[in-house]
Write an enzyme that holds these catalytic residues in place. Structure first.
Site, PDB file in Angstrom:
ATOM      1  N   HIS A  57       0.855  -1.195   0.000  1.00 35.51           N
ATOM      2  CA  HIS A  57       0.000   0.000   0.000  1.00 35.51           C
ATOM      3  C   HIS A  57       0.886   1.238   0.000  1.00 35.51           C
ATOM      4  CE1 HIS A  57       0.785  -0.577   4.291  1.00 35.51           C
ATOM      5  NE2 HIS A  57       0.237   0.585   4.590  1.00 35.51           N
ATOM      6  N   HIS A 113       1.294   3.934   2.035  1.00 38.18           N
ATOM      7  CA  HIS A 113       1.701   4.750   3.189  1.00 38.18           C
ATOM      8  C   HIS A 113       3.203   5.014   3.182  1.00 38.18           C
ATOM      9  CE1 HIS A 113      -2.146   3.865   5.736  1.00 38.18           C
ATOM     10  NE2 HIS A 113      -2.280   4.915   4.951  1.00 38.18           N
ATOM     11  N   ASP A 131       5.459   5.010   5.347  1.00 35.93           N
ATOM     12  CA  ASP A 131       6.357   4.084   6.042  1.00 35.93           C
ATOM     13  C   ASP A 131       6.493   2.748   5.300  1.00 35.93           C
ATOM     14  OD1 ASP A 131       3.600   3.652   6.891  1.00 35.93           O
ATOM     15  OD2 ASP A 131       4.408   2.238   8.378  1.00 35.93           O
ATOM     16  N   HIS A 132       6.007   2.693   4.057  1.00 31.37           N
ATOM     17  CA  HIS A 132       6.184   1.503   3.219  1.00 31.37           C
ATOM     18  C   HIS A 132       6.841   1.853   1.886  1.00 31.37           C
ATOM     19  CE1 HIS A 132       3.679  -1.091   5.883  1.00 31.37           C
ATOM     20  NE2 HIS A 132       3.386   0.121   6.307  1.00 31.37           N
ATOM     21  N   HIS A 134      -7.585  -1.167   5.435  1.00 29.74           N
ATOM     22  CA  HIS A 134      -6.555  -0.264   5.984  1.00 29.74           C
ATOM     23  C   HIS A 134      -6.404   0.923   5.024  1.00 29.74           C
ATOM     24  CE1 HIS A 134      -2.900   0.996   8.041  1.00 29.74           C
ATOM     25  NE2 HIS A 134      -2.214   0.910   6.919  1.00 29.74           N
ATOM     26  N   ASP A 167      -0.092  -3.918   6.079  1.00 27.99           N
ATOM     27  CA  ASP A 167      -0.703  -3.465   7.333  1.00 27.99           C
ATOM     28  C   ASP A 167      -2.150  -3.943   7.451  1.00 27.99           C
ATOM     29  OD1 ASP A 167       1.651  -2.188   7.796  1.00 27.99           O
ATOM     30  OD2 ASP A 167       0.864  -0.145   7.710  1.00 27.99           O
ATOM     31  N   HIS A 172       4.629  -4.688  10.245  1.00 25.53           N
ATOM     32  CA  HIS A 172       5.165  -4.093  11.488  1.00 25.53           C
ATOM     33  C   HIS A 172       5.396  -5.154  12.553  1.00 25.53           C
ATOM     34  CE1 HIS A 172       4.497   0.284  10.648  1.00 25.53           C
ATOM     35  NE2 HIS A 172       3.575  -0.197   9.820  1.00 25.53           N
TER      36      HIS A 172
END
Ligand code: ZN
Ligand code: FE
Length: 247
Positions: free
Chosen positions: A52, A54, A56-57, A113, A130, A168
């Site tokens: 996805h 985001h 942090d990815h 998500h 996530d 995570h």
């Protein structure tokens, strides 16, 4: 298929996936730890897979594209339409598959998500981003509770020995919450003490195994009588997710 977890940021995992000398990285939030893992594995990175959009990815995509001879940056069709994955080359939909060093990689759309969330499934490995964590699930940001519970139900149908590589390292906290949902579930109590020992030894709790998650993860057990307590499945899932948001 070899999978190497690459810890990034505070608690993210990127994964280096190697098959017949071909290498992909899943969800590189940062480039430097991925470049070190590539060097250590003595491989050349040719693909990036994104579960996805985001930050942090996807944060490591642009520096990796500059440094590596990449052929594919694969993400969902939804995220391609939104233009929210940098350098994306391939737009994937539910049921799509592609060849990776002779292995078939299959795509599952698992919205909730985010609306563009997808899973990559290959040779008994699930990269769940996530959406599905060990003993937990992601927050429902863009989708509905019904959508997220359906996506998790879809993941439940994979073979029980499927290895779960999630986005995570939240396992200990997730199991503490799971223990409040089912205080007398012995599998949860055992999983919590094992996860605590694993983290104390500075090891990773990934990969999980789907069969084990079916026994311990409240977000895969939302429609079990012991968890649902008479509520309909979506109401049960919603109550769990809202309680976890406050936990
Ligand atoms: Zn996310
Ligand atoms: Fe994340």
């Amino acid at each position: 298929m070899k999978v190497v977890p690459v810890p990034c940021l505070r608690d993210n995992y990127a994964y280096l996936v190697i098959e017949n000398g071909r290498a992909a990285v899943v969800d590189p939030s940062q480039a430097d730890p991925v470049l070190s893992a590539i060097d250590a594995a003595k491989v050349e990175l040719s693909e990036i897979w994104l579960t996805h959009h985001h930050w942090d990815h996807v944060g490591g995509i642009e520096p990796l594209v500059e440094r590596c001879p990449l052929e594919h940056v694969r993400g969902s069709k939804h995220d391609a339409q939104q233009g929210r994955i940098p350098k994306q080359t391939d737009a994937l939909s539910d049921g799509d598959s592609f060849d990776f060093g002779g292995a078939s990689v299959e795509i599952l759309e698992i919205p909730g998500h985010t609306l563009g969330a997808i899973a990559f499934v290959s040779e008994g490995n699930l990269f769940s981003g996530d959406t599905l964590f060990l003993a937990g699930c992601g927050r429902v940001f863009e989708g509905t509770m019904a959508m997220m519970s359906e996506s998790l139900s879809k993941l439940r149908t994979l073979p029980a020995d499927t290895k779960i590589w999630c986005g995570h390292e939240y396992t200990v906290n997730n199991l503490r919450f799971a223990a409040t949902v089912e205080p007398s579930n012995p599998d949860i109590a055992r999983a919590l003490s094992e996860a605590l020992a694993t983290r104390e030894a500075r090891r990773f709790t990934v990969p999980g195994q789907l069969g084990h998650e079916l026994a311990t993860n409240p977000f895969l057990r939302f429609d079990e009588p012991a968890v649902a307590a008479g509520r309909d499945p979506v109401a049960s899932f919603t109550a769990l997710r809202e309680a976890k948001d406050e936990f």
